[in-house]
Design an enzyme around this catalytic site. Structure first.
Site: not given
Lengths: 163, 163
Positions: B14, B77, B106, B152
């Site tokens: 994550h 998260e 990003h 993106e």
């Protein structure tokens, strides 16, 4: 709520962080964490490096791995702005965990055995933000990558790997 | 180089970002992007929310999705430090894309058709950092999440979905 059917095939492909020196960072993500450089793209003033864990059990060729860059999740993109690695005035990137610049927190890797993984990280000279034995959450750890980004180490395993 | 066998079952589980108002952010990630809230964990001063795309074709139960939190890649998260959503003096989080605080860049989602996805984002009132028609890279876009983090939008598809 149920997702809009329009988004049915969307996926969380990658996370991008900037790094000062790609040689140092790629070595860390490959040798310490076990990711592989699957693709890169060089532009005039910057280069992008894409890394990911190979969960195919070694079945994928280098070409197939490169092609998987946009057909899988769990890709890490490292952006290198040319010159930072040798610029004495470059102050480094923010980890995102203190002001000013607080926002991004960390990336996280799952490992089958956190204690065992951390013993190996210690042997390899990795810097810890939090060892499993520290603080109240004994089942996780935080290590730092070469730029100081936080990497959480949590217990878990990917399904379908036969592990 | 070949990864250390010790890391064979590691995975990039994550990415964590802090958000000012979880109600607003969860609504965005669910309704605009199509992720699902699979798990949350409330602590005294903060709450963690875990979101992910369901690639099972709707086969997983809510319990199985929650259990997948540490057995898959592509989890997002969101950390909510209680109170920020109603604190008039809270200045917001840094996106990581300008000094001070530059580092994180990003997250990226793959979509089967960037043009079509962006038309839908426009209808939903999403803020664009870069539309496909702007700049030199016409095949991608950047949108902003409610805290201003860059997302993106790139063409791609996850394998094995039958899409």
């Amino acid at each position: 709520m149920a997702p809009d059917p329009e988004t049915a095939n969307y996926a969380f492909n990658h996370t991008m962080i900037r790094v000062k020196d790609p040689k140092v960072s790629i070595k860390f993500y490959e040798e310490v964490l076990g990711m592989e450089l699957i693709s890169d793209a060089k532009f005039e003033s910057f280069t992008l490096y894409f890394l990911a864990f190979d969960h195919s059990g070694g079945k994928l060729t280098a070409e197939e791995k490169a092609e998987s860059r946009f057909s899988r999740e769990g890709v890490l993109e490292l952006t290198h702005n040319h010159g930072t690695e040798s610029d004495a005035s470059f102050k480094g990137y923010a980890s995102g965990n203190s002001d000013p610049g607080k926002g991004f927190g960390h990336i996280a890797i799952t490992v089958p055995d956190v204690e065992k993984a951390c013993q190996r990280f210690e042997k390899l000279g990795v810097t810890f933000k939090k060892k499993p034995s520290e603080g109240t959450m004994r089942h996780i750890a935080f290590i730092l990558d070469p730029d100081g980004y936080w990497i959480e180490v949590v217990p878990g395993k990917i399904e379908g790997l036969g592990n």
